[in-house]
Scaffold this active site. Structure first.
Site, PDB file in Angstrom:
ATOM      1  N   HIS A  41       0.843  -1.205   0.000  1.00 41.94           N
ATOM      2  CA  HIS A  41       0.000   0.000   0.000  1.00 41.94           C
ATOM      3  C   HIS A  41       0.878   1.256   0.000  1.00 41.94           C
ATOM      4  O   HIS A  41       0.657   2.177  -0.790  1.00 41.94           O
ATOM      5  CB  HIS A  41      -0.916  -0.009   1.228  1.00 41.94           C
ATOM      6  CG  HIS A  41      -1.657   1.277   1.444  1.00 41.94           C
ATOM      7  ND1 HIS A  41      -2.706   1.674   0.638  1.00 41.94           N
ATOM      8  CD2 HIS A  41      -1.493   2.266   2.363  1.00 41.94           C
ATOM      9  CE1 HIS A  41      -3.162   2.845   1.066  1.00 41.94           C
ATOM     10  NE2 HIS A  41      -2.436   3.227   2.101  1.00 41.94           N
ATOM     11  N   ARG A  73       4.982  10.269  -5.951  1.00 40.47           N
ATOM     12  CA  ARG A  73       6.434  10.342  -6.203  1.00 40.47           C
ATOM     13  C   ARG A  73       6.834   9.129  -7.041  1.00 40.47           C
ATOM     14  O   ARG A  73       7.403   8.166  -6.527  1.00 40.47           O
ATOM     15  CB  ARG A  73       7.216  10.304  -4.879  1.00 40.47           C
ATOM     16  CG  ARG A  73       6.933  11.454  -3.915  1.00 40.47           C
ATOM     17  CD  ARG A  73       7.668  11.264  -2.605  1.00 40.47           C
ATOM     18  NE  ARG A  73       7.296  10.008  -1.954  1.00 40.47           N
ATOM     19  CZ  ARG A  73       6.229   9.856  -1.163  1.00 40.47           C
ATOM     20  NH1 ARG A  73       5.452  10.884  -0.908  1.00 40.47           N
ATOM     21  NH2 ARG A  73       5.939   8.685  -0.640  1.00 40.47           N
TER      22      ARG A  73
END
Ligand code: CA
Length: 431
Positions: free
Chosen positions: A133, A142
């Site tokens: 996760h 990112r």
């Protein structure tokens, strides 16, 4: 923490409650999860144990004298094991207690009672224990550097709010909040348009530790009562605008749903598995590491998310499974969470709730949130009835389920953790 198997786990045990012997029940005699129920709105909440489609009222069965679940949880694992054995012996086929318990009406049909939260919830901490996760969500923000450098060293967590933790079956309103569109310079307030669920397990603290005294990893599980299902509903449009620099706030604390039954760590003993890190990952620091934790610190628990839309409900459909994953894939174990939470002397108290954080497996279809399943809302989920979803719509009911299954053990389950999204309040917009 070693798997303490005793005759309460014997897979051949049967109960005189016939529904508990059904191979599909979540609550055979090997499980015996704890919860709180009342027979009518003007009656006391009582402590019960689920057995098949019935509940054993522990007070009427004269197994306990009180009504206070937190007090029972605080007694520690040894007392809880003794109580589990007494309950198991009384519910076995041919037990001496059967006539007495029947005469006292110690059993009540689950369908006829109201369930509460399993205990008074104290402080609520939510962790981030699924590396799958954390990586998938990190990638959305990112792409080149999804996992922050602390992740493999620190069990990341934050302090949540317990007042909005609600029992399974309690509907809740879509939250309003402040959001800012990507192309806007000024935020707005209104109903969340990116409402999501989070598939989690909640560990409930039993025995307290005094302020200033860390719990060593070898004793950590003595402080845990058991596990329940937990849906940490999240507003994905409120979250990114508010979370820096202090973390999640109003995107998380409008509602979190907890299942009514707490499956004890003793019931889960047959489903322990080794805790392993991928080759090349750093070993945990010594206070987060032990032989017992490596050998059997993780749990093999299958978890599922089900969605029933309003249209499915109207058509009489039970809903559709969106994903499944296994708790054994978590990066940190329960014992590590307790050892880390108390390393600074923080005192845990009976009824405190430690959330696992969203549980996702290694495969993309094993994700525990819509945020991941839809790649941030960009990829629609097509449902079998022709509907589609990026995030939740009003009327959607999300149900979490979990079970443990392996050869040589009786299958046990967690019951259901369910909630339905109601339309947002119009209070703010009317002003
Ligand atoms: Ca969460």
């Amino acid at each position: 923490m070693m798997a303490l198997l005793d005759d309460t786990h014997d897979p051949t045990l049967e109960s005189w409650i016939e529904s508990a012997n059904d191979s599909n029940t979540d609550f055979p005699i090997q499980n015996l999860p704890f919860g709180r129920f009342r027979r009518a709105a003007d009656m006391d909440w009582r402590i019960g144990v689920a057995i098949g489609d019935q509940i054993l009222d522990l007070r009427r069965a004269r197994l306990i004298s009180g009504y206070d679940m937190n007090q029972l949880m605080s007694l520690g694992r040894e007392a809880q094991r003794a109580l589990r054995l007494a309950i198991s012996q009384g519910l076995r086929r041919g037990s001496a207690q059967q006539p007495e318990w029947e005469e006292r009406e110690a059993l009540v049909a689950s369908a006829s009672v109201e369930m509460a939260l399993p205990c008074q919830i104290g402080d609520y901490t939510d962790f981030y224990t699924s590396i799958h996760h954390a990586t998938a969500v990190g990638k959305l923000f990112r792409p080149d550097n999804p996992l922050l450098p602390n992740y493999k060293w620190v069990p990341i967590g934050y302090h949540g709010r317990s007042s909005s933790i609600i029992p399974s079956g309690t509907d809740f309103r879509r939250p309003l909040g402040q959001t800012r569109a990507a192309d806007a310079t000024v935020p707005m307030v209104g109903p969340s348009r990116r409402l999501d669920y989070e598939l989690e397990l909640a560990a409930l603290v039993g025995k307290r530790n005094p302020l200033g005294e860390a719990v060593p990893i070898g004793e950590a599980e003595e402080h845990l009562f058991g596990l329940a299902l937990f849906n940490d509903w999240s507003a994905r449009d409120i979250q990114p605008w508010e979370y820096q620099p202090l973390g999640p706030f109003l995107s998380k604390n409008f509602a979190s749903t907890l299942s009514p039954w707490v499956v004890t760590l003793d019931a889960l003993a047959p489903f322990r598995v080794p805790y392993q890190r991928p080759a090349g990952d750093p070993d945990p620091l010594p206070y987060l590491d032990s032989k017992a934790n490596r050998e059997a610190g993780a749990f093999d628990i299958m978890l599922e998310v089900w969605l029933q839309t309003a249209a499915m409900r109207a058509a009489g459909s039970p809903g559709e499974r969106l994903s499944r994953c296994n708790y054994r894939d978590a990066y940190w174990t329960l014992a590590q969470l307790v050892a880390h939470h108390t390393v600074n002397g923080c005192n845990l108290q009976p009824g405190d709730l430690l959330g696992s954080g969203t549980l996702s497996g290694p495969q993309p279809d094993e994700a525990g949130s819509l945020l991941e399943l839809t790649a941030g809302g960009k990829r629609l989920i097509e449902l079998a009835n022709g509907e589609s979803r990026s995030f939740l719509e009003d009327g959607d009911k999300v149900s979490l389920r979990a079970f443990c299954e392996r050869p040589g053990a009786r299958r046990i389950g967690f019951g259901e953790c369910a909630g339905t999204v109601l339309p947002a309040s119009t209070t703010v917009e009317r002003r």
